[in-house]
Design an enzyme around this catalytic site. Sequence first.
Site, mmCIF file in Angstrom:
data_model
loop_
_atom_site.group_PDB
_atom_site.id
_atom_site.type_symbol
_atom_site.label_atom_id
_atom_site.label_comp_id
_atom_site.label_asym_id
_atom_site.label_seq_id
_atom_site.Cartn_x
_atom_site.Cartn_y
_atom_site.Cartn_z
ATOM 1 N N GLU A 1 3.909 44.768 7.140
ATOM 2 C CA GLU A 1 5.034 43.987 6.792
ATOM 3 C C GLU A 1 5.862 43.707 8.120
ATOM 4 O O GLU A 1 6.280 42.559 8.239
ATOM 5 C CB GLU A 1 6.128 44.485 5.838
ATOM 6 N N TYR B 1 13.444 40.192 2.679
ATOM 7 C CA TYR B 1 12.121 39.972 2.124
ATOM 8 C C TYR B 1 11.293 41.336 2.503
ATOM 9 O O TYR B 1 10.560 41.762 1.841
ATOM 10 C CB TYR B 1 11.370 38.921 3.040
ATOM 11 N N ASP C 1 9.007 34.560 0.451
ATOM 12 C CA ASP C 1 8.892 33.953 1.798
ATOM 13 C C ASP C 1 8.376 32.757 1.720
ATOM 14 O O ASP C 1 8.327 32.004 0.691
ATOM 15 C CB ASP C 1 7.855 34.799 2.588
#
Length: 350
Positions: free
Chosen positions: A36, A117, A135
């Site tokens: 991520e 996020y 996103d």
Amino acid sequence: MKFSGFSRDLLTWYRRAARPLPWRREPSLYRTVVSEFMLQQTQVATVLPYFQRWMVEFPDFRVLAAAPEARVLKLWEGLGYYRRARHLHQLAKIVAAEPGRERTPEGWGELPGVGPYTAAAITSIAFSARAACVDGNVVRVLTRLTADESPYPDGVSAARVLTPLAEELLPAQAPGDHNQAMMELGATVCLRRNPCCLVCPVRSYCAGAGRGAPEAYPKIAPKKVERMEVTRVWCERRGSLLLHRTHPDSRRLADLHELPTAEQAGVKKGTGPLLARKKRRITRFDITESIHAAKPAAVRSGEGLVWVPWAELDAIALSGPHRRWIAELRRTGGPAMPRSARGKSEPLLR
Ligand code: ADE
């Protein structure tokens, strides 16, 4: 319920069609966190070789936490947005110090480099928390799904406004897979240009496709692009090249080396012969960089200036474009290039 069945259909497709990415094939908290961080602002294809190398050298939080920062930056070299690497390193130190501690999505959001996020992605994928990821890809999917005519000033505000809808779509079971399926749909089917609506697993729910104009969404104001001119200096001395090492607290390039700007080297702009002119786009800046040769005598001492022997160039962290420019200038023979590397790196020009 307009969207009942949406997540079921999306997940059925995802389980059949998702790309077998390495962080999906063998998931773990650590692999989820690293992927991520790398995937923030960077495409999957770019991330893949970095992820593989990273896992070989730093297989878990503990090893990463113990690594020297220079080595962490070196493995990140070329991915850009280097603050992510420093934040990931700091995060690993915090997590490795308390291995058993459980964190809520809010708790993850307080760790270095973890925005809303990334916190939602990590906690939904690794702990099945019911947190929605929004996103740019997901904004595109959601605004098309609802044929959302609202004008958004930028992507961040669109993501904020659309989070309740993303949460509404999120199933109680497998929220992590649902989030990844939304990203996957945005990355492989619901494309910005020429979306593949004919093969879309959720087309029957999509108002944008129903109107025949999915590309009209999202309605986000275009970014204002600013032009910038930068003059850089190419200066060699006794088998070493002059570089500038960015201050560790710099936002963009913490601790990374670049060819110095004329200001950093204390050289009058554009005086020596022009060796190369390079254009690139960083966020909203269109940058033209002119590289001029300078004689060592013209360089004034300055903070962060270092002479790096040619033989040490591979070992230091250099920003990706600068490594390419330097290789190109050496190959094509900018000023006379020495063959051998001599001497040690001098920490500061005096
Ligand atoms: N972008 C951000 N997170 C991602 C993930 N887990 N898979 C694919 N693309 C992503």
